[in-house]
Motif scaffolding. Structure first.
Motif, short mmCIF file in Angstrom:
data_model
loop_
_atom_site.label_atom_id
_atom_site.label_comp_id
_atom_site.label_asym_id
_atom_site.label_seq_id
_atom_site.Cartn_x
_atom_site.Cartn_y
_atom_site.Cartn_z
N TYR A 95 -31.93 -26.00 -1.32
CA TYR A 95 -31.89 -27.18 -0.45
C TYR A 95 -30.85 -28.17 -1.00
O TYR A 95 -30.73 -28.35 -2.21
CB TYR A 95 -33.24 -27.89 -0.43
N GLU A 96 -30.15 -28.84 -0.09
CA GLU A 96 -29.27 -29.95 -0.47
C GLU A 96 -29.31 -30.99 0.63
O GLU A 96 -29.17 -30.67 1.82
CB GLU A 96 -27.84 -29.48 -0.70
N ALA A 97 -29.54 -32.25 0.24
CA ALA A 97 -29.65 -33.33 1.21
C ALA A 97 -28.88 -34.54 0.73
O ALA A 97 -28.78 -34.81 -0.48
CB ALA A 97 -31.11 -33.70 1.44
N SER A 98 -28.33 -35.30 1.69
CA SER A 98 -27.65 -36.55 1.39
C SER A 98 -27.96 -37.54 2.49
O SER A 98 -28.25 -37.17 3.63
CB SER A 98 -26.14 -36.33 1.26
N SER A 99 -27.89 -38.84 2.13
CA SER A 99 -28.18 -39.90 3.09
C SER A 99 -27.17 -41.03 2.92
O SER A 99 -26.69 -41.28 1.80
CB SER A 99 -29.60 -40.44 2.87
N ASP A 100 -26.86 -41.73 4.02
CA ASP A 100 -25.92 -42.85 3.94
C ASP A 100 -26.62 -44.18 3.69
O ASP A 100 -25.96 -45.22 3.58
CB ASP A 100 -25.05 -42.91 5.20
N ARG A 101 -27.96 -44.16 3.60
CA ARG A 101 -28.74 -45.35 3.24
C ARG A 101 -29.88 -44.91 2.34
O ARG A 101 -30.33 -43.75 2.40
CB ARG A 101 -29.33 -46.01 4.49
N PRO A 102 -30.38 -45.82 1.49
CA PRO A 102 -31.55 -45.46 0.71
C PRO A 102 -32.71 -45.06 1.62
O PRO A 102 -32.99 -45.72 2.62
CB PRO A 102 -31.87 -46.75 -0.06
N THR A 103 -33.36 -43.98 1.28
CA THR A 103 -34.47 -43.46 2.07
C THR A 103 -35.39 -42.70 1.14
O THR A 103 -35.18 -42.65 -0.08
CB THR A 103 -33.95 -42.55 3.21
N VAL A 104 -36.46 -42.12 1.68
CA VAL A 104 -37.31 -41.22 0.90
C VAL A 104 -37.21 -39.84 1.52
O VAL A 104 -37.04 -39.68 2.73
CB VAL A 104 -38.78 -41.70 0.84
N PHE A 105 -37.33 -38.83 0.66
CA PHE A 105 -37.13 -37.46 1.13
C PHE A 105 -37.95 -36.50 0.27
O PHE A 105 -38.03 -36.65 -0.95
CB PHE A 105 -35.65 -37.09 1.06
N ASN A 106 -38.53 -35.53 0.95
CA ASN A 106 -39.29 -34.48 0.29
C ASN A 106 -39.32 -33.28 1.23
O ASN A 106 -39.60 -33.45 2.42
CB ASN A 106 -40.73 -34.95 0.00
N THR A 107 -39.00 -32.11 0.73
CA THR A 107 -38.98 -30.94 1.60
C THR A 107 -39.64 -29.76 0.89
O THR A 107 -39.83 -29.76 -0.33
CB THR A 107 -37.54 -30.57 2.01
N THR A 108 -40.01 -28.77 1.68
CA THR A 108 -40.58 -27.52 1.16
C THR A 108 -40.58 -26.49 2.27
O THR A 108 -40.30 -26.81 3.44
CB THR A 108 -42.02 -27.75 0.65
N ASN A 109 -40.88 -25.26 1.91
CA ASN A 109 -41.12 -24.21 2.90
C ASN A 109 -42.61 -24.01 3.05
O ASN A 109 -43.35 -23.96 2.06
CB ASN A 109 -40.44 -22.90 2.51
N HIS A 110 -43.06 -23.88 4.30
CA HIS A 110 -44.50 -23.83 4.61
C HIS A 110 -44.96 -22.40 4.95
O HIS A 110 -45.78 -22.20 5.84
CB HIS A 110 -44.81 -24.78 5.76
N ALA A 111 -44.43 -21.42 4.24
CA ALA A 111 -44.84 -20.03 4.50
C ALA A 111 -46.28 -19.79 4.07
O ALA A 111 -46.74 -20.29 3.04
CB ALA A 111 -43.93 -19.07 3.75
N TYR A 112 -46.99 -19.03 4.89
CA TYR A 112 -48.32 -18.51 4.55
C TYR A 112 -48.17 -17.07 4.11
O TYR A 112 -47.67 -16.23 4.87
CB TYR A 112 -49.25 -18.56 5.76
N PHE A 113 -48.63 -16.75 2.91
CA PHE A 113 -48.51 -15.41 2.37
C PHE A 113 -49.82 -14.64 2.47
O PHE A 113 -50.91 -15.22 2.38
CB PHE A 113 -48.10 -15.48 0.89
N ASN A 114 -49.68 -13.34 2.61
CA ASN A 114 -50.79 -12.40 2.45
C ASN A 114 -50.18 -11.14 1.85
O ASN A 114 -49.46 -10.40 2.54
CB ASN A 114 -51.48 -12.11 3.78
N LEU A 115 -50.44 -10.90 0.57
CA LEU A 115 -49.77 -9.80 -0.13
C LEU A 115 -50.30 -8.43 0.28
O LEU A 115 -49.65 -7.42 0.00
CB LEU A 115 -49.89 -9.99 -1.64
#
Length: 360
Positions: free
Chosen positions: A165-185
């Protein structure tokens, strides 16, 4: 090898693509431009039989209508922000709320509900990769700043899915990301994951209140149902008479991972083993937290690629991310993103066969 195909069409006429990455050994991943979604991740069991180990739908309508956010990329802020509100640099920001009085996963129109563009494709035999891009305008869902996020999915032999992941912003902000995969092995659609054995080498976790917002306490796992430092199945604790388990209707808590150095590198956050298939999943990440989610919100209303309904605990999530509600907890690792200081993160889902469960 990489193949591209049409997965569906949005009401406005926009085309949603399905992009499949494949290695010579048969390990493959399918990515949708809707939500930058991991739709399929095919891996062999101990007998060499391939199956997808993530839950996924076969139609665009199911992805648009079903809950659960299967396999999608979360943003602008993965997980919860209390009251959908935060204070930054002397200004208050009110977000759109979509979980009662709180905001979750970026709001009602989060990044999981956007059409991403294909920025680049790298069709290399030993590392096929697709990079997707999304622009989020200033004020999107209440968040300040114009934000640009790219997510790349790459395969690496013998069984690594590398998400960068790579993110940039032109103003101060808050950011948090992830992948929401559900696994079943045991394979997509094969039923409950409660017999999977989990190891999470974390000493601490974040307790939550009755609305699943972290209380601010960072609690030691000693003597709790959240101690997975030694391998144990989800079933051992998910029905325990524990206040935190009751609040989450199972596990829906963030683990505090070991601190990373000045040059972050992916370190082991979790290992999961499934006896029947012999499959093993390791999660390595540069992120400070790992959300364990035991599939508590799967209702059985929607059917997956196998044609079987997804019910409670038919999949689990291991979401590498920053802490929930960090914008309102000064002692949590900061999620503030400032101009000129891009966010970068790597999470690796490493699939293989558990040595002790390998075919003799």
């Amino acid at each position: 090898m990489i193949t591209r195909s049409v997965f569906g069409t949005l009401p406005g006429g926009e085309t949603v693509e399905r992009i499949e990455l494949m290695l010579a050994n048969g390990f493959s991943a399918a990515i949708l431009t809707w939500g930058a979604t991991l739709q399929s991740l095919r891996s062999p069991d101990r007998e060499g039989r391939f199956a997808s180990v993530v839950l996924g739908y076969t139609t665009l309508d199911d992805y648009r209508n079903a809950g659960g956010r299967l396999g999608a990329t979360m943003g602008r802020y993965a997980n919860r922000i209390e009251n959908g509100h935060f204070h930054l640099d002397g200004q208050d920001h009110q977000l759109q709320r979509n979980e009662g009085r709180h905001a979750i996963h970026g709001g009602p129109e989060g990044f999981d509900r956007r059409l991403w563009s294909v920025e680049s494709i790298l069709d290399l035999p030993d590392r096929p990769e697709v990079r997707l891009r999304l622009e989020s305008p200033d004020g999107d869902q209440g968040f300040p700043g114009r934000l640009v996020l790219t997510v790349s999915y790459a395969l690496k032999a013998p069984g690594d899915l590398v998400i960068s992941y790579e993110a940039s912003s032109d103003r101060p902000t808050v950011f948090n990301t992830t992948n929401h995969a559900y696994f079943n092995l045991a394979g997509e659609g094969s039923g409950s994951v409660l017999d999977h054995r989990f190891t999470i080498p974390a000493d601490r976790f974040l307790p939550v209140n009755d609305e699943l917002i972290p209380t601010g306490e960072i609690r030691n796992v000693d003597g709790t149902e959240f101690d997975f430092r030694e391998a144990r199945p989800l079933a051992a604790g998910i029905r325990a008479d524990d206040p935190q388990i009751r609040l989450g209707r199972g596990y829906d808590h963030c683990y505090v991972l070991s601190e990373n150095g000045p040059e972050p590198y992916p370190r082991l956050a979790a290992r999961v083993e499934e006896e029947q298939s012999g499959r093993q999943l390791e999660v390595l990440t540069t992120e400070p937290g790992l959300q364990l989610h035991s599939g508590n919100v799967l209702t059985g209303r929607y059917h997956g690629a196998s044609g079987r309904a997804y019910r409670q605990s038919d999949g689990f999530c291991l979401e590498a991310q920053h802490f929930p509600n960090a914008p309102n907890a000064a002692h949590f690792p900061s999620t503030v993103l400032r101009p000129g200081k891009p966010y970068r993160s790597i999470t690796i889902y490493r699939l293989g066969i558990t040595p002790s469960l390998a075919r003799s």
